[in-house]
Design a protein around this motif. Structure first.
Motif, short mmCIF file in Angstrom:
data_model
loop_
_atom_site.label_atom_id
_atom_site.label_comp_id
_atom_site.label_asym_id
_atom_site.label_seq_id
_atom_site.Cartn_x
_atom_site.Cartn_y
_atom_site.Cartn_z
N PRO A 135 1.37 9.69 3.62
CA PRO A 135 0.42 9.48 2.39
C PRO A 135 -1.31 9.63 2.72
N PRO A 136 -2.05 10.47 1.95
CA PRO A 136 -3.16 10.89 2.03
C PRO A 136 -4.18 9.52 2.47
N LEU A 137 -3.81 8.60 1.72
CA LEU A 137 -4.76 7.21 1.66
C LEU A 137 -4.56 6.49 2.77
N GLY A 138 -3.36 6.85 3.71
CA GLY A 138 -3.22 6.11 4.96
C GLY A 138 -2.48 4.58 4.76
N SER A 139 -2.01 4.34 3.44
CA SER A 139 -1.37 2.91 3.25
C SER A 139 -0.14 3.24 2.54
N ALA A 140 0.16 3.83 1.53
CA ALA A 140 1.26 3.83 0.78
C ALA A 140 1.43 5.28 0.06
N GLY A 141 2.82 5.53 -0.28
CA GLY A 141 3.15 6.52 -1.16
C GLY A 141 4.58 6.87 -0.93
N GLN A 166 5.07 19.57 -8.06
CA GLN A 166 5.90 19.96 -6.85
C GLN A 166 4.98 20.20 -5.48
N ASN A 167 5.14 19.66 -4.47
CA ASN A 167 4.55 20.25 -3.03
C ASN A 167 3.28 20.06 -2.63
N HIS A 168 2.80 18.73 -3.36
CA HIS A 168 1.48 18.40 -2.81
C HIS A 168 1.34 16.83 -3.61
N TRP A 169 0.41 16.20 -2.71
CA TRP A 169 0.14 14.80 -2.97
C TRP A 169 -0.24 14.60 -4.23
N ILE A 170 0.08 13.76 -5.17
CA ILE A 170 -0.45 13.14 -6.33
C ILE A 170 -0.97 11.76 -6.44
N THR A 171 -2.23 11.60 -6.53
CA THR A 171 -2.76 10.28 -6.26
C THR A 171 -3.30 9.65 -7.85
N ALA A 172 -3.95 8.32 -7.63
CA ALA A 172 -4.36 7.81 -8.92
C ALA A 172 -5.55 8.71 -9.58
N ALA A 173 -6.01 9.38 -8.61
CA ALA A 173 -7.14 10.20 -9.51
C ALA A 173 -6.55 11.19 -10.66
N ARG A 174 -5.26 11.45 -10.46
CA ARG A 174 -4.47 12.01 -11.55
C ARG A 174 -3.52 11.04 -12.25
N LEU A 196 7.00 -0.74 -5.32
CA LEU A 196 6.13 -0.60 -6.23
C LEU A 196 4.67 -0.28 -5.93
N LEU A 197 4.19 -0.83 -4.58
CA LEU A 197 2.91 -0.48 -4.26
C LEU A 197 2.80 1.28 -3.84
N ALA A 198 4.08 1.51 -3.23
CA ALA A 198 4.08 2.92 -2.86
C ALA A 198 3.84 4.03 -4.18
N ALA A 199 4.72 3.60 -5.27
CA ALA A 199 4.79 4.23 -6.33
C ALA A 199 3.44 4.28 -7.18
N ASP A 200 2.74 3.33 -7.01
CA ASP A 200 1.31 3.00 -7.78
C ASP A 200 0.59 3.62 -7.12
N THR A 201 0.76 4.48 -5.88
CA THR A 201 -0.48 5.01 -4.93
C THR A 201 -0.60 6.31 -4.65
N ALA A 202 0.69 6.86 -4.41
CA ALA A 202 0.71 8.40 -4.18
C ALA A 202 2.26 8.88 -4.11
N VAL A 203 2.18 9.76 -4.68
CA VAL A 203 3.74 10.73 -4.81
C VAL A 203 3.48 11.98 -4.20
N ARG A 204 4.47 12.58 -3.56
CA ARG A 204 4.68 13.89 -3.12
C ARG A 204 5.91 14.37 -3.27
N SER A 227 2.10 0.80 9.82
CA SER A 227 2.15 -0.26 8.81
C SER A 227 1.94 0.27 7.39
N LEU A 228 2.68 1.69 7.18
CA LEU A 228 2.43 2.43 6.08
C LEU A 228 3.45 1.93 4.87
N PHE A 229 3.19 1.83 3.75
CA PHE A 229 4.11 1.47 2.60
C PHE A 229 4.86 2.71 2.06
N LEU A 230 5.87 3.17 3.04
CA LEU A 230 6.43 4.43 2.76
C LEU A 230 7.79 4.48 2.06
N GLU A 231 7.98 5.26 0.89
CA GLU A 231 9.30 5.54 0.26
C GLU A 231 9.84 6.83 0.77
#
Length: 230
Positions: free
Chosen positions: A82-88, A151-159, A60-68, A112-116
């Protein structure tokens, strides 16, 4: 129950209660391997409950933070994280992507990254992405590629809108792959082989709810058979 498992699960319960989900997951995974080694299938089934919950929270935390969705193999593996250094959520693509899975998971654990993490090959003729289950033989799962702009780039909560779309695609991919892996599991008649397979499967699709549940049911069946053989 051995003292090792008792101590591990006491610490895991405390970690879960205080929302230290990655620590809980690590402790449960260690306890699970120990229970498997001891053929302690009742405790094995019980360990799966906090393990499943800690992994649900990581997802849940990873999906809410960033996806590539799409990342080629890189010698600089930490650049894929993940670019935010914590989850993705990260989906690797490319011919040798499977070889990056374990090194990336090791880096994520150390930091200690929340990585999927998922892996897919790309069908150049159809444009489909074929989800792969490393270490589980021929199990794979074709899926329509995500929209090109995701595709092919990190998408964060800014979008926010794009993040929701990318996360939905990733989570659907994870569910489909987990279902396909489960379909390929040995029958319950071969319960020990089934348990070994499902445990390996959880290293590939780590947050799949039904995989945890079917593994718990298999463990209970193994415990029942051991009891009746006494």
């Amino acid at each position: 129950m051995s003292d090792d498992i008792t101590n591990l699960m006491s610490s895991a319960s405390e970690a879960l209660a205080t929302m230290r989900y990655l620590e809980c997951e690590r402790l449960c995974a260690r306890a699970l391997r120990q229970a498997q080694h001891e053929d302690n299938w009742i405790e094995f089934s019980r360990i799966l409950l906090p393990l499943q919950e800690s992994r649900r929270q990581r997802r849940l935390l990873a999906a809410d933070t960033a996806v590539r969705l799409g990342a080629s193999v890189s010698s600089q593996r930490d650049q894929l994280l993940p670019p935010l250094g914590s989850a993705g959520c990260l989906l690797l693509t490319g011919h040798d992507a499977m070889h990056d899975v374990q090194p990336l998971l090791k880096i994520a654990d150390e930091r200690s990254l929340f990585l999927e993490l998922l892996v897919a090959g790309i069908d150049s003729t159809k444009g489909d992405w074929n989800l792969i289950a490393p270490g589980l033989g021929s199990v794979d799962c074709p899926m329509e590629a995500p929209p090109h702009e995701l595709q092919n780039h990190w998408i964060t909560a800014a979008r926010k809108s794009d993040l929701a779309r990318a996360a939905a695609w990733f989570l659907e991919a994870s569910e489909r792959l987990g279902d396909r892996v489960l379909d390929a599991a040995p029958t319950m008649k071969r319960a020990r082989e089934r348990a070994d397979y499902l445990l390996r499967a959880l290293d590939v699709v780590r947050d799949h709810e039904l995989l945890h549940q079917h593994l718990a049911e298999t463990a209970v069946e193994l415990a029942r058979r051991a009891y009746h053989s006494l």
